[in-house]
Design an enzyme around this catalytic site. Structure first.
Site, PDB file in Angstrom:
ATOM      1  N   ASP A   1      66.568  17.029  98.813  1.00 46.38           N
ATOM      2  CA  ASP A   1      66.488  16.459  97.058  1.00 46.38           C
ATOM      3  C   ASP A   1      65.267  15.727  96.873  1.00 46.38           C
ATOM      4  OD1 ASP A   1      66.531  17.020  94.626  1.00 46.38           O
ATOM      5  OD2 ASP A   1      68.392  15.714  94.423  1.00 46.38           O
TER       6      ASP A   1
ATOM      7  N   ASP B   1      71.092  14.319 100.700  1.00 49.55           N
ATOM      8  CA  ASP B   1      71.810  14.920  99.536  1.00 49.55           C
ATOM      9  C   ASP B   1      73.017  16.018  99.791  1.00 49.55           C
ATOM     10  OD1 ASP B   1      72.529  14.696  96.930  1.00 49.55           O
ATOM     11  OD2 ASP B   1      70.783  16.367  96.647  1.00 49.55           O
TER      12      ASP B   1
ATOM     13  N   ARG C   1      74.292  20.305  90.042  1.00 49.17           N
ATOM     14  CA  ARG C   1      75.392  21.346  89.068  1.00 49.17           C
ATOM     15  C   ARG C   1      74.595  22.416  89.310  1.00 49.17           C
ATOM     16  NH1 ARG C   1      74.041  16.812  84.970  1.00 49.17           N
ATOM     17  NH2 ARG C   1      73.230  15.722  86.518  1.00 49.17           N
TER      18      ARG C   1
ATOM     19  N   LYS D   1      61.048  13.526  92.234  1.00 45.67           N
ATOM     20  CA  LYS D   1      61.218  11.981  91.806  1.00 45.67           C
ATOM     21  C   LYS D   1      60.738  10.719  92.232  1.00 45.67           C
ATOM     22  CE  LYS D   1      65.933  13.303  93.853  1.00 45.67           C
ATOM     23  NZ  LYS D   1      66.831  12.181  92.783  1.00 45.67           N
TER      24      LYS D   1
ATOM     25  N   ASP E   1      65.790  18.217  88.836  1.00 42.84           N
ATOM     26  CA  ASP E   1      65.937  17.030  89.787  1.00 42.84           C
ATOM     27  C   ASP E   1      67.749  16.782  89.555  1.00 42.84           C
ATOM     28  OD1 ASP E   1      66.861  15.272  91.355  1.00 42.84           O
ATOM     29  OD2 ASP E   1      65.869  13.119  90.079  1.00 42.84           O
TER      30      ASP E   1
ATOM     31  N   LYS F   1      78.608  19.652  97.958  1.00 43.89           N
ATOM     32  CA  LYS F   1      76.782  20.342  97.321  1.00 43.89           C
ATOM     33  C   LYS F   1      76.651  19.736  98.840  1.00 43.89           C
ATOM     34  CE  LYS F   1      73.523  17.801  95.108  1.00 43.89           C
ATOM     35  NZ  LYS F   1      72.937  16.324  94.187  1.00 43.89           N
TER      36      LYS F   1
ATOM     37  N   GLU G   1      69.908  19.110  90.110  1.00 43.41           N
ATOM     38  CA  GLU G   1      69.570  20.562  91.025  1.00 43.41           C
ATOM     39  C   GLU G   1      71.163  20.990  91.912  1.00 43.41           C
ATOM     40  OE1 GLU G   1      68.973  18.648  92.616  1.00 43.41           O
ATOM     41  OE2 GLU G   1      70.542  18.063  93.723  1.00 43.41           O
TER      42      GLU G   1
HETATM   43  N1  BES Z   1      70.451  13.945  95.011  1.00 42.63           N
HETATM   44  C1  BES Z   1      70.873  13.062  93.213  1.00 42.63           C
HETATM   45  C2  BES Z   1      71.163  12.359  92.736  1.00 42.63           C
HETATM   46  C3  BES Z   1      71.828  10.810  93.399  1.00 42.63           C
HETATM   47  C4  BES Z   1      70.885   9.983  92.889  1.00 42.63           C
HETATM   48  C5  BES Z   1      71.906  10.904  94.967  1.00 42.63           C
HETATM   49  C6  BES Z   1      70.999   8.905  94.209  1.00 42.63           C
HETATM   50  C7  BES Z   1      72.264   9.310  95.358  1.00 42.63           C
HETATM   51  C8  BES Z   1      71.446   8.586  95.484  1.00 42.63           C
HETATM   52  C9  BES Z   1      71.021  14.355  92.470  1.00 42.63           C
HETATM   53  O1  BES Z   1      70.837  15.546  92.472  1.00 42.63           O
HETATM   54  C10 BES Z   1      69.999  14.132  90.807  1.00 42.63           C
HETATM   55  O2  BES Z   1      69.130  13.767  91.067  1.00 42.63           O
HETATM   56  N2  BES Z   1      71.129  13.640  89.932  1.00 42.63           N
HETATM   57  C11 BES Z   1      69.912  13.201  88.867  1.00 42.63           C
HETATM   58  C12 BES Z   1      70.452  14.183  87.939  1.00 42.63           C
HETATM   59  C13 BES Z   1      70.256  13.671  86.260  1.00 42.63           C
HETATM   60  C14 BES Z   1      68.213  14.240  86.126  1.00 42.63           C
HETATM   61  C15 BES Z   1      70.964  14.499  85.308  1.00 42.63           C
HETATM   62  C16 BES Z   1      70.652  11.508  88.697  1.00 42.63           C
HETATM   63  O3  BES Z   1      70.875  11.065  88.980  1.00 42.63           O
HETATM   64  O4  BES Z   1      68.773  10.910  87.765  1.00 42.63           O
HETATM   65 ZN    ZN Z   2      70.830  15.955  94.160  1.00 41.11          ZN
HETATM   66 ZN    ZN Z   3      68.345  15.861  92.472  1.00 38.71          ZN
END
Ligand code: BES
Ligand code: ZN
Ligand code: ZN
Length: 488
Positions: free
Chosen positions: A259, A277, A340, A266, A336, A254, A338
């Site tokens: 992000d 990220d 996947r 966020k 967010d 990824k 993104e």
């Molecule tokens: N890049 C984030 C995941 C992440 C969060 C990595 C904190 C490292 C530290 C990812 O893109 C994301 O935002 N995931 C969301 C998914 C949710 C919207 C289903 C998450 O983990 O909140």
């Molecule tokens: Zn992310």
């Molecule tokens: Zn994200």
């Protein structure tokens, strides 16, 4: 910094020795040290030094081959693991760095429980990990330690240390990459670095730009990338270490260079860290470069989608529906989620190489930290043999994985009313598993696939015992070890 083996001590600014408990394990260097320090070690123990992991003390020496010695603790011998060497060494190095020490000799202890080459490798690698610091934006920074000799009689010491040096340097390279601010590392800049490495190492490289991505129907990558002024990329690197007939192992990483969450923005505290990220992309890139440098006799293909996830007038919206390259329609509930979306396209693309296995790495879900803390990578997949081989490589390399289930029942959580699937689950239920359930849909014909959610381990806020702060480079050690010794 230069690390080399040396059969006998010749003297240096400092000497580092390991102790499990009082005066154990014995060695001629320790005897000499006792002599020149007038029983300094015995005195240390008398004064309460316990040689616990992370304990490290300095002895100042006179009329000795070294100006000072650092005594580091490994803990109890019966509980000894390779990880203790990494921690002990790092504590010793930290002490040494308080002084002006340019050269160092380290006694590599012989301990029956471990092969000498494993101890040697752990020590040599950790020297790179523990002395790493992200310095690119510091206007004046200095490197103190220049020459390190590992005192060992091990056969092939040279070869083992050279290997560790390659791994250590690549590890530092990707930590620099991951630590780079979003402003200075977008999809294009990352691609440029890949170009340079591919040229140096003789890797095959293809960079797909936004027009080509559109032609290929890679709408996951395009929709996530459309909010940013910097266009997305998909890069493919190939290392041919074996004959043409051998199916490759695909690594998919990824690569979200920043992000922000997109329209599903966020919260602001901690957002600055979202430059990491792309840690999965960094690890996939670093792994294939390391394998090329080591001359690993396997065919490896790295598929790396690169985007910047930004909110803007052109960004995708929650509620949008995306038709993916394989025809699946996805309802975007959160912009967010993104990772996947871009990985789905990359996984789809990786299957064009007829791989024997696909391993993806991604900072995919914050839930990975909720489930496992910073102590393990969340591992999911469809092939038990692959998962178990990765776990073994994890134990050996110091990057542990922990398997989470992927039962069919979870499919329910990504059901959508209006499209084939949605890109988030229900509430906070099984967040890390839901991410993997989504990705699983894009793996066809039961190709062996493993997903490493590295969100919990890719960044260190508090000082990691031997990696310090910031990007940890997680995944590289694990995958290199897997490809060296455990891949089938
Ligand atoms: N890049 C984030 C995941 C992440 C969060 C990595 C904190 C490292 C530290 C990812 O893109 C994301 O935002 N995931 C969301 C998914 C949710 C919207 C289903 C998450 O983990 O909140
Ligand atoms: Zn992310
Ligand atoms: Zn994200």
């Amino acid at each position: 910094m230069e690390i080399r083996p040396r059969a006998k001590a010749k003297g240096a600014d400092a000497l580092l020795v390991f102790y499990t408990k009082r005066a154990e394990p014995k060695s001629s260097i320790k005897d000499e040290l006792e002599k020149v320090s007038k029983k300094g070690i015995e005195k240390l123990f008398q004064l309460g030094f316990k040689a616990q992991p992370k304990d490290a003390e300095i002895l100042l020496l006179e009329k000795a081959p070294w100006k000072l010695a650092v005594i580091t603790g490994l803990g109890k011998e019966d509980k000894l693991e390779l990880e203790n060497f990494r921690k002990a060494l790092a504590s010793g190095i930290k002490k040494i760095q308080n002084y002006s020490v340019k050269s160092l000799e380290i006694e590599v202890p012989q301990i029956n429980k471990f092969e000498e080459k494993e101890i040697l490798r752990a020590i040599a690698e950790t020297l790179w990990f523990a002395t790493y610091k992200y310095k690119n934006y510091k206007t004046n920074s200095k490197t103190a330690l220049q020459k390190i000799w590992l005192l060992t009689q091990a056969k092939k010491a040279n070869e083992i240390i050279n290997k560790a040096n390659i791994i250590g340097k690549e590890h530092s390279k990707i930590r620099d990459l991951i630590n780079t601010p979003g402003s200075d590392l977008g999809p294009e800049e990352f691609s440029q670095l890949a170009k340079e490495s591919a040229k140096e190492l003789g890797l095959k490289l293809k960079i797909y730009n936004e027009k080509e991505l559109a032609r290929m129907g890679y709408n996951g990558i395009l929709r996530v990338g459309q909010g940013s002024k910097r266009p997305p990329r998909l890069i493919v690197l190939e290392w041919q270490g074996a004959g043409r007939s051998q199916k490759p192992i695909c690594l998919v990483g990824k690569g979200v260079t920043f992000d922000s969450g997109g329209i599903s923005l966020k919260r602001s505290d901690g957002m600055e860290k979202m430059k990491y990220d792309m840690a999965g992309a960094g690890a996939a890139f670093g792994t294939i470069c390391t394998c090329a440098r080591l001359g690993i006799k396997k065919n490896i293909t790295a598929v790396i989608p690169l985007v910047e996830n930004m909110p803007s007038g052109s960004a995708q919206r929650p509620g949008d529906i995306v038709k993916m390259a394989d025809g699946t329609t996805v309802e975007v509930i959160s912009t967010d989620a993104e990772g996947r979306m871009i990985l789905a396209d990359a996984l789809y693309h990786s299957q064009k190489f007829n791989p024997r296995q696909i391993i993806d790495l991604a900072t995919l879900t914050g839930s990975a930290t909720i489930a496992l803390g910073r102590y393990a990578i969340a591992l999911l997949g469809n092939n038990e043999k692959l998962l178990s081989a990765l776990c073994q490589a994890g134990e050996r390399s110091g990057e542990r994985c922990w398997i989470l289930p992927l039962w069919e029942d979870y499919n329910e959580l990504v059901r959508s009313e209006v499209a084939d699937i949605r890109n988030v689950g229900r509430g906070r239920e099984a967040g890390t598993i839901v991410g993997a359930v989504f990705l699983k849909r894009f793996i066809k014909n039961d190709i062996a696939w493993a997903h490493l959610d590295i969100a919990s381990c890719a960044w260190s806020d508090e000082n990691h015992p031997y990696l310090g702060k910031g990007a940890t480079g997680v995944g590289l050690r694990l995958l290199v070890r897997y490809l060296e010794d455990f891949a089938f």
